[in-house]
Design a protein around this motif. Sequence first.
Motif, PDB file in Angstrom:
ATOM      1  N   MET A   1     -44.178   6.142 -34.310  1.00  0.00           N
ATOM      2  CA  MET A   1     -43.344   7.288 -33.930  1.00  0.00           C
ATOM      3  C   MET A   1     -41.867   6.921 -33.809  1.00  0.00           C
ATOM      4  O   MET A   1     -41.016   7.799 -33.828  1.00  0.00           O
ATOM      5  CB  MET A   1     -43.841   7.866 -32.604  1.00  0.00           C
ATOM      6  CG  MET A   1     -45.219   8.503 -32.687  1.00  0.00           C
ATOM      7  SD  MET A   1     -45.949   8.872 -31.065  1.00  0.00           S
ATOM      8  CE  MET A   1     -44.785  10.038 -30.400  1.00  0.00           C
ATOM      9  N   LEU A   2     -41.569   5.641 -33.684  1.00  0.00           N
ATOM     10  CA  LEU A   2     -40.187   5.203 -33.493  1.00  0.00           C
ATOM     11  C   LEU A   2     -39.413   5.230 -34.811  1.00  0.00           C
ATOM     12  O   LEU A   2     -39.981   4.996 -35.870  1.00  0.00           O
ATOM     13  CB  LEU A   2     -40.147   3.780 -32.934  1.00  0.00           C
ATOM     14  CG  LEU A   2     -40.778   3.557 -31.567  1.00  0.00           C
ATOM     15  CD1 LEU A   2     -40.689   2.084 -31.195  1.00  0.00           C
ATOM     16  CD2 LEU A   2     -40.127   4.411 -30.515  1.00  0.00           C
ATOM     17  N   PRO A   3     -38.112   5.476 -34.732  1.00  0.00           N
ATOM     18  CA  PRO A   3     -37.276   5.367 -35.930  1.00  0.00           C
ATOM     19  C   PRO A   3     -37.288   3.921 -36.444  1.00  0.00           C
ATOM     20  O   PRO A   3     -37.488   2.983 -35.658  1.00  0.00           O
ATOM     21  CB  PRO A   3     -35.877   5.755 -35.445  1.00  0.00           C
ATOM     22  CG  PRO A   3     -36.064   6.405 -34.123  1.00  0.00           C
ATOM     23  CD  PRO A   3     -37.355   5.915 -33.559  1.00  0.00           C
ATOM     24  N   PRO A   4     -37.066   3.717 -37.729  1.00  0.00           N
ATOM     25  CA  PRO A   4     -37.155   2.372 -38.311  1.00  0.00           C
ATOM     26  C   PRO A   4     -36.273   1.327 -37.627  1.00  0.00           C
ATOM     27  O   PRO A   4     -36.707   0.188 -37.451  1.00  0.00           O
ATOM     28  CB  PRO A   4     -36.716   2.569 -39.764  1.00  0.00           C
ATOM     29  CG  PRO A   4     -36.978   4.003 -40.049  1.00  0.00           C
ATOM     30  CD  PRO A   4     -36.804   4.724 -38.743  1.00  0.00           C
ATOM     31  N   ASN A   5     -35.067   1.677 -37.218  1.00  0.00           N
ATOM     32  CA  ASN A   5     -34.187   0.679 -36.602  1.00  0.00           C
ATOM     33  C   ASN A   5     -34.749   0.183 -35.266  1.00  0.00           C
ATOM     34  O   ASN A   5     -34.614  -0.989 -34.931  1.00  0.00           O
ATOM     35  CB  ASN A   5     -32.770   1.216 -36.433  1.00  0.00           C
ATOM     36  CG  ASN A   5     -32.718   2.476 -35.592  1.00  0.00           C
ATOM     37  OD1 ASN A   5     -33.595   3.331 -35.655  1.00  0.00           O
ATOM     38  ND2 ASN A   5     -31.669   2.612 -34.811  1.00  0.00           N
ATOM     39  N   PHE A   6     -35.416   1.042 -34.500  1.00  0.00           N
ATOM     40  CA  PHE A   6     -36.034   0.610 -33.251  1.00  0.00           C
ATOM     41  C   PHE A   6     -37.305  -0.198 -33.526  1.00  0.00           C
ATOM     42  O   PHE A   6     -37.572  -1.202 -32.877  1.00  0.00           O
ATOM     43  CB  PHE A   6     -36.363   1.794 -32.355  1.00  0.00           C
ATOM     44  CG  PHE A   6     -35.167   2.404 -31.678  1.00  0.00           C
ATOM     45  CD1 PHE A   6     -33.985   1.699 -31.506  1.00  0.00           C
ATOM     46  CD2 PHE A   6     -35.212   3.699 -31.215  1.00  0.00           C
ATOM     47  CE1 PHE A   6     -32.888   2.261 -30.883  1.00  0.00           C
ATOM     48  CE2 PHE A   6     -34.121   4.276 -30.583  1.00  0.00           C
ATOM     49  CZ  PHE A   6     -32.961   3.552 -30.415  1.00  0.00           C
ATOM     50  N   ARG A   7     -38.098   0.267 -34.492  1.00  0.00           N
ATOM     51  CA  ARG A   7     -39.323  -0.453 -34.863  1.00  0.00           C
ATOM     52  C   ARG A   7     -38.974  -1.871 -35.307  1.00  0.00           C
ATOM     53  O   ARG A   7     -39.623  -2.840 -34.922  1.00  0.00           O
ATOM     54  CB  ARG A   7     -40.023   0.288 -36.010  1.00  0.00           C
ATOM     55  CG  ARG A   7     -41.392   0.689 -35.706  1.00  0.00           C
ATOM     56  CD  ARG A   7     -42.170   1.353 -36.816  1.00  0.00           C
ATOM     57  NE  ARG A   7     -41.562   1.548 -38.082  1.00  0.00           N
ATOM     58  CZ  ARG A   7     -41.100   2.717 -38.543  1.00  0.00           C
ATOM     59  NH1 ARG A   7     -41.166   3.793 -37.807  1.00  0.00           N
ATOM     60  NH2 ARG A   7     -40.592   2.815 -39.734  1.00  0.00           N
ATOM     61  N   GLU A   8     -37.923  -1.972 -36.085  1.00  0.00           N
ATOM     62  CA  GLU A   8     -37.500  -3.253 -36.643  1.00  0.00           C
ATOM     63  C   GLU A   8     -37.176  -4.286 -35.555  1.00  0.00           C
ATOM     64  O   GLU A   8     -37.694  -5.391 -35.580  1.00  0.00           O
ATOM     65  CB  GLU A   8     -36.292  -2.984 -37.526  1.00  0.00           C
ATOM     66  CG  GLU A   8     -35.462  -4.149 -37.910  1.00  0.00           C
ATOM     67  CD  GLU A   8     -34.285  -3.702 -38.737  1.00  0.00           C
ATOM     68  OE1 GLU A   8     -34.350  -3.929 -39.947  1.00  0.00           O
ATOM     69  OE2 GLU A   8     -33.322  -3.137 -38.184  1.00  0.00           O
ATOM     70  N   VAL A   9     -36.345  -3.921 -34.589  1.00  0.00           N
ATOM     71  CA  VAL A   9     -35.975  -4.896 -33.555  1.00  0.00           C
ATOM     72  C   VAL A   9     -37.173  -5.246 -32.681  1.00  0.00           C
ATOM     73  O   VAL A   9     -37.316  -6.401 -32.258  1.00  0.00           O
ATOM     74  CB  VAL A   9     -34.761  -4.445 -32.697  1.00  0.00           C
ATOM     75  CG1 VAL A   9     -33.500  -4.405 -33.521  1.00  0.00           C
ATOM     76  CG2 VAL A   9     -35.005  -3.160 -31.977  1.00  0.00           C
ATOM     77  N   LEU A  10     -38.047  -4.281 -32.406  1.00  0.00           N
ATOM     78  CA  LEU A  10     -39.255  -4.582 -31.624  1.00  0.00           C
ATOM     79  C   LEU A  10     -40.178  -5.541 -32.369  1.00  0.00           C
ATOM     80  O   LEU A  10     -40.710  -6.482 -31.775  1.00  0.00           O
ATOM     81  CB  LEU A  10     -40.009  -3.290 -31.287  1.00  0.00           C
ATOM     82  CG  LEU A  10     -39.480  -2.485 -30.118  1.00  0.00           C
ATOM     83  CD1 LEU A  10     -40.177  -1.144 -30.029  1.00  0.00           C
ATOM     84  CD2 LEU A  10     -39.640  -3.248 -28.819  1.00  0.00           C
ATOM     85  N   ILE A  11     -40.370  -5.299 -33.650  1.00  0.00           N
ATOM     86  CA  ILE A  11     -41.253  -6.158 -34.444  1.00  0.00           C
ATOM     87  C   ILE A  11     -40.693  -7.572 -34.504  1.00  0.00           C
ATOM     88  O   ILE A  11     -41.407  -8.545 -34.278  1.00  0.00           O
ATOM     89  CB  ILE A  11     -41.444  -5.593 -35.864  1.00  0.00           C
ATOM     90  CG1 ILE A  11     -42.119  -4.218 -35.831  1.00  0.00           C
ATOM     91  CG2 ILE A  11     -42.224  -6.567 -36.750  1.00  0.00           C
ATOM     92  CD1 ILE A  11     -43.391  -4.137 -35.057  1.00  0.00           C
ATOM     93  N   LEU A  12     -39.399  -7.674 -34.785  1.00  0.00           N
ATOM     94  CA  LEU A  12     -38.795  -9.002 -34.897  1.00  0.00           C
ATOM     95  C   LEU A  12     -38.828  -9.762 -33.574  1.00  0.00           C
ATOM     96  O   LEU A  12     -39.091 -10.958 -33.543  1.00  0.00           O
ATOM     97  CB  LEU A  12     -37.360  -8.890 -35.413  1.00  0.00           C
ATOM     98  CG  LEU A  12     -37.213  -8.422 -36.859  1.00  0.00           C
ATOM     99  CD1 LEU A  12     -35.750  -8.185 -37.194  1.00  0.00           C
ATOM    100  CD2 LEU A  12     -37.848  -9.405 -37.828  1.00  0.00           C
ATOM    101  N   ARG A  13     -38.589  -9.077 -32.471  1.00  0.00           N
ATOM    102  CA  ARG A  13     -38.539  -9.745 -31.168  1.00  0.00           C
ATOM    103  C   ARG A  13     -39.929  -9.954 -30.568  1.00  0.00           C
ATOM    104  O   ARG A  13     -40.294 -11.051 -30.155  1.00  0.00           O
ATOM    105  CB  ARG A  13     -37.670  -8.931 -30.199  1.00  0.00           C
ATOM    106  CG  ARG A  13     -37.591  -9.491 -28.813  1.00  0.00           C
ATOM    107  CD  ARG A  13     -36.835 -10.790 -28.765  1.00  0.00           C
ATOM    108  NE  ARG A  13     -36.817 -11.263 -27.378  1.00  0.00           N
ATOM    109  CZ  ARG A  13     -36.531 -12.482 -27.045  1.00  0.00           C
ATOM    110  NH1 ARG A  13     -36.191 -13.349 -27.962  1.00  0.00           N
ATOM    111  NH2 ARG A  13     -36.556 -12.836 -25.786  1.00  0.00           N
ATOM    112  N   GLU A  14     -40.699  -8.885 -30.483  1.00  0.00           N
ATOM    113  CA  GLU A  14     -41.965  -8.937 -29.747  1.00  0.00           C
ATOM    114  C   GLU A  14     -43.130  -9.486 -30.569  1.00  0.00           C
ATOM    115  O   GLU A  14     -43.967 -10.200 -30.035  1.00  0.00           O
ATOM    116  CB  GLU A  14     -42.321  -7.554 -29.197  1.00  0.00           C
ATOM    117  CG  GLU A  14     -41.257  -6.927 -28.326  1.00  0.00           C
ATOM    118  CD  GLU A  14     -40.876  -7.752 -27.105  1.00  0.00           C
ATOM    119  OE1 GLU A  14     -41.647  -8.633 -26.685  1.00  0.00           O
ATOM    120  OE2 GLU A  14     -39.775  -7.532 -26.577  1.00  0.00           O
TER     121      GLU A  14
END
Length: 187
Positions: free
Chosen positions: A119-132
């Motif tokens: 449900m998140l926009p790609p820019n938010f998904r991206e930083v979460l995936i890379l960090r978490e």
Amino acid sequence: MFEHNHVANFEQAVLPHLDAAYNLARWLTRNEQDAEDVVQEAYLRAFRFFAGFRGGDARAWLMQIVRTTCYTWLRANRPLQEAAEFDENLCPTDSRTPNPEEVVLQNDNGNLLRKALQMLPPNFREVLILRELEGMPYREIAEITGMPAGTVMSSLSRARGRLRQALTALMNVDTVSGLRRTEAVNT
């Protein structure tokens, strides 16, 4: 001889990060086959430009290529994706009663998390995936995304907040759906 060393150096530096590259591409494209295509294109680009790689963190270098390739692919193949953010008021939940297997799958925390991330926009998904999920430090994420480290941290904070909101909304929908099913069974 140079060609053989080039290939061997590329394989040693870049191939160990194939899973991370695929993971990022899968979350950004939201599709396994599209992610495979993006990663293949990214690896071709990385191989083509490997002679220009001057050492350092090959993982961050590769992830930057994957990210750029992914966004290029998304613009070409799904130009309206970023314009359409999920709005639960516009997209009502499915009113049909799910079978027992679907109920179990819907209540699984992993599935809820995946749905919320989608449900998140790609820019938010991206930083979460890379960090978490990938465990990358802020410095590497900043390098990959081209953002200052402070912006990465604030984006990550906003992304976590949006993820909490999405999870809360999904859990509320599941709770309401469960109550409706219970009422239907009891009547």
